[in-house]
Design a protein around this motif. Structure first.
Motif, PDB file in Angstrom:
ATOM      1  N   ILE A  86       0.862  -1.169   0.000  1.00  0.00           N
ATOM      2  CA  ILE A  86       0.000   0.000   0.000  1.00  0.00           C
ATOM      3  C   ILE A  86       0.903   1.225   0.000  1.00  0.00           C
ATOM      4  O   ILE A  86       1.774   1.367   0.861  1.00  0.00           O
ATOM      5  CB  ILE A  86      -0.921   0.035   1.233  1.00  0.00           C
ATOM      6  N   LEU A  87       0.719   2.103  -0.968  1.00  0.00           N
ATOM      7  CA  LEU A  87       1.574   3.269  -1.137  1.00  0.00           C
ATOM      8  C   LEU A  87       0.778   4.531  -0.794  1.00  0.00           C
ATOM      9  O   LEU A  87      -0.259   4.797  -1.408  1.00  0.00           O
ATOM     10  CB  LEU A  87       2.077   3.369  -2.575  1.00  0.00           C
ATOM     11  N   GLN A  88       1.264   5.295   0.179  1.00  0.00           N
ATOM     12  CA  GLN A  88       0.607   6.535   0.588  1.00  0.00           C
ATOM     13  C   GLN A  88       1.496   7.716   0.198  1.00  0.00           C
ATOM     14  O   GLN A  88       2.658   7.801   0.604  1.00  0.00           O
ATOM     15  CB  GLN A  88       0.358   6.535   2.093  1.00  0.00           C
ATOM     16  N   PHE A  89       0.922   8.620  -0.594  1.00  0.00           N
ATOM     17  CA  PHE A  89       1.660   9.763  -1.106  1.00  0.00           C
ATOM     18  C   PHE A  89       1.058  11.062  -0.572  1.00  0.00           C
ATOM     19  O   PHE A  89       0.017  11.500  -1.063  1.00  0.00           O
ATOM     20  CB  PHE A  89       1.589   9.813  -2.639  1.00  0.00           C
ATOM     21  N   PRO A  90       1.666  11.679   0.428  1.00  0.00           N
ATOM     22  CA  PRO A  90       1.215  13.027   0.797  1.00  0.00           C
ATOM     23  C   PRO A  90       1.401  13.980  -0.391  1.00  0.00           C
ATOM     24  O   PRO A  90       2.115  13.654  -1.348  1.00  0.00           O
ATOM     25  CB  PRO A  90       2.146  13.408   1.952  1.00  0.00           C
ATOM     26  N   ALA A  91       0.770  15.125  -0.343  1.00  0.00           N
ATOM     27  CA  ALA A  91       0.889  16.097  -1.431  1.00  0.00           C
ATOM     28  C   ALA A  91       2.353  16.402  -1.722  1.00  0.00           C
ATOM     29  O   ALA A  91       3.149  16.645  -0.816  1.00  0.00           O
ATOM     30  CB  ALA A  91       0.155  17.385  -1.054  1.00  0.00           C
ATOM     31  N   GLY A  92       2.712  16.342  -3.007  1.00  0.00           N
ATOM     32  CA  GLY A  92       4.054  16.697  -3.427  1.00  0.00           C
ATOM     33  C   GLY A  92       5.137  15.678  -3.133  1.00  0.00           C
ATOM     34  O   GLY A  92       6.330  15.976  -3.265  1.00  0.00           O
ATOM     35  N   SER A  93       4.774  14.459  -2.761  1.00  0.00           N
ATOM     36  CA  SER A  93       5.784  13.455  -2.400  1.00  0.00           C
ATOM     37  C   SER A  93       6.050  12.488  -3.550  1.00  0.00           C
ATOM     38  O   SER A  93       5.276  12.389  -4.499  1.00  0.00           O
ATOM     39  CB  SER A  93       5.342  12.673  -1.160  1.00  0.00           C
ATOM     40  N   THR A  94       7.159  11.767  -3.436  1.00  0.00           N
ATOM     41  CA  THR A  94       7.549  10.846  -4.501  1.00  0.00           C
ATOM     42  C   THR A  94       8.048   9.526  -3.935  1.00  0.00           C
ATOM     43  O   THR A  94       8.559   9.473  -2.816  1.00  0.00           O
ATOM     44  CB  THR A  94       8.663  11.477  -5.375  1.00  0.00           C
ATOM     45  N   ASN A  95       7.878   8.482  -4.728  1.00  0.00           N
ATOM     46  CA  ASN A  95       8.542   7.202  -4.484  1.00  0.00           C
ATOM     47  C   ASN A  95       9.738   7.206  -5.434  1.00  0.00           C
ATOM     48  O   ASN A  95       9.558   7.075  -6.647  1.00  0.00           O
ATOM     49  CB  ASN A  95       7.595   6.041  -4.791  1.00  0.00           C
ATOM     50  N   PRO A  96      10.962   7.395  -4.919  1.00  0.00           N
ATOM     51  CA  PRO A  96      12.117   7.635  -5.783  1.00  0.00           C
ATOM     52  C   PRO A  96      12.375   6.488  -6.764  1.00  0.00           C
ATOM     53  O   PRO A  96      11.877   5.366  -6.573  1.00  0.00           O
ATOM     54  CB  PRO A  96      13.277   7.761  -4.786  1.00  0.00           C
ATOM     55  N   PRO A  97      13.143   6.752  -7.815  1.00  0.00           N
ATOM     56  CA  PRO A  97      13.470   5.700  -8.782  1.00  0.00           C
ATOM     57  C   PRO A  97      14.006   4.445  -8.097  1.00  0.00           C
ATOM     58  O   PRO A  97      14.894   4.522  -7.244  1.00  0.00           O
ATOM     59  CB  PRO A  97      14.524   6.360  -9.673  1.00  0.00           C
ATOM     60  N   HIS A  98      13.443   3.288  -8.482  1.00  0.00           N
ATOM     61  CA  HIS A  98      13.819   2.024  -7.865  1.00  0.00           C
ATOM     62  C   HIS A  98      13.486   0.894  -8.824  1.00  0.00           C
ATOM     63  O   HIS A  98      12.873   1.102  -9.864  1.00  0.00           O
ATOM     64  CB  HIS A  98      13.091   1.830  -6.528  1.00  0.00           C
ATOM     65  N   THR A  99      13.889  -0.317  -8.457  1.00  0.00           N
ATOM     66  CA  THR A  99      13.561  -1.499  -9.243  1.00  0.00           C
ATOM     67  C   THR A  99      13.075  -2.609  -8.311  1.00  0.00           C
ATOM     68  O   THR A  99      13.351  -2.587  -7.107  1.00  0.00           O
ATOM     69  CB  THR A  99      14.770  -2.040 -10.039  1.00  0.00           C
ATOM     70  N   HIS A 100      12.359  -3.570  -8.896  1.00  0.00           N
ATOM     71  CA  HIS A 100      11.998  -4.812  -8.205  1.00  0.00           C
ATOM     72  C   HIS A 100      12.614  -5.946  -9.012  1.00  0.00           C
ATOM     73  O   HIS A 100      12.097  -6.300 -10.084  1.00  0.00           O
ATOM     74  CB  HIS A 100      10.476  -4.960  -8.108  1.00  0.00           C
ATOM     75  N   PRO A 101      13.713  -6.509  -8.549  1.00  0.00           N
ATOM     76  CA  PRO A 101      14.447  -7.485  -9.364  1.00  0.00           C
ATOM     77  C   PRO A 101      13.730  -8.802  -9.612  1.00  0.00           C
ATOM     78  O   PRO A 101      14.068  -9.510 -10.557  1.00  0.00           O
ATOM     79  CB  PRO A 101      15.741  -7.714  -8.568  1.00  0.00           C
ATOM     80  N   ARG A 102      12.719  -9.126  -8.795  1.00  0.00           N
ATOM     81  CA  ARG A 102      12.096 -10.444  -8.933  1.00  0.00           C
ATOM     82  C   ARG A 102      10.641 -10.406  -9.384  1.00  0.00           C
ATOM     83  O   ARG A 102       9.971 -11.441  -9.397  1.00  0.00           O
ATOM     84  CB  ARG A 102      12.215 -11.196  -7.598  1.00  0.00           C
ATOM     85  N   SER A 103      10.122  -9.233  -9.757  1.00  0.00           N
ATOM     86  CA  SER A 103       8.713  -9.196 -10.161  1.00  0.00           C
ATOM     87  C   SER A 103       8.365  -7.920 -10.908  1.00  0.00           C
ATOM     88  O   SER A 103       8.959  -6.863 -10.668  1.00  0.00           O
ATOM     89  CB  SER A 103       7.807  -9.295  -8.928  1.00  0.00           C
ATOM     90  N   ALA A 104       7.365  -8.025 -11.782  1.00  0.00           N
ATOM     91  CA  ALA A 104       6.692  -6.853 -12.306  1.00  0.00           C
ATOM     92  C   ALA A 104       5.803  -6.291 -11.192  1.00  0.00           C
ATOM     93  O   ALA A 104       5.547  -6.959 -10.180  1.00  0.00           O
ATOM     94  CB  ALA A 104       5.847  -7.220 -13.521  1.00  0.00           C
ATOM     95  N   GLU A 105       5.343  -5.056 -11.378  1.00  0.00           N
ATOM     96  CA  GLU A 105       4.462  -4.417 -10.403  1.00  0.00           C
ATOM     97  C   GLU A 105       3.213  -3.909 -11.121  1.00  0.00           C
ATOM     98  O   GLU A 105       3.309  -3.213 -12.132  1.00  0.00           O
ATOM     99  CB  GLU A 105       5.174  -3.244  -9.727  1.00  0.00           C
TER     100      GLU A 105
END
Length: 207
Positions: A86-105
């Motif tokens: 579950i991803l919660q994004f307050p106003a103006g926030s980001t989930n920085p560049p990343h990868t998941h090596p074992r799965s698509a999302e």
């Protein structure tokens, strides 16, 4: 002739090695309905995860927050090749560049809007502005991000993964918070050591 045979053996070994690596990266198939814990009772409680109940009662977070339901938090997922976040994004926030090596999302936007994108292996950038109710897929292993550009309203998303342990490699943390030599990073990013040290300081844990 001997050279051709040696070359054939080499390529056979290489292909076999690649197959083994690929198998090791995927969730293994299991030969039972589920994997029971070594010690403990298997009943309805084992197949129930209550760790997301906090979403109902707690206040909105002030920073980007991830609540995970992976094999680590929910052992019943072991061998099932599924997990949630579950991803919660307050106003103006980001989930920085990343990868998941074992799965698509597969991300489902429940509320708000999100700017999302990923970069493929040819350095092509694919972006989209998601509205509530939209789905977006991030291919396995590719660098991707999410950003709530709305300066006033939060966003909420649910991500599903085809692995009980998809793994996350956050590029800022991996590059600048793991003691990689400053000169290596400066040369890689075509900058100077002082700039790298500023980036590292910005990612240091808050006291």
């Amino acid at each position: 002739m001997a050279s051709s045979t040696l070359t054939l053996k080499f390529f056979s070994l290489l292909i076999s090695s690649l197959a083994i690596v690929q198998m090791a990266m995927a969730d293994p198939d299991i030969l039972s309905d589920f994997i029971a814990p070594p010690n403990g009772t298997v009943d309805g409680n084992f197949f129930t995860f209550t760790g997301l109940r906090v979403l109902i009662s707690r206040a909105e977070p002030t920073d980007f927050t991830v609540l995970k339901a992976t094999m680590a938090e929910f052992p019943a997922l072991n061998g099932q090749s599924v997990s949630y976040a579950i991803l919660q994004f307050p106003a103006g926030s980001t989930n920085p560049p990343h990868t998941h090596p074992r799965s698509a999302e597969l991300l489902f936007l429940v509320d708000g809007t999100l700017e999302v994108g990923f970069v493929d292996t040819k350095n092509n950038l694919f972006t989209q502005t998601l509205q509530a109710g939209d789905l977006f897929v991030f291919p396995k292993g590719l660098v991707h991000f999410q950003y709530n550009a709305d300066s006033e309203n939060p966003a909420l998303a649910i991500s599903a993964f085809g692995s009980a342990s998809a793994g996350t490699v956050s590029l800022p943390s991996t590059l600048f918070a793991t003691n990689i030599d400053d000169m290596v990073l400066a040369l890689s990013f075509k900058t100077d050591v002082a700039t790298i040290q500023k980036l590292k300081a910005g990612l240091s844990p808050k006291p």
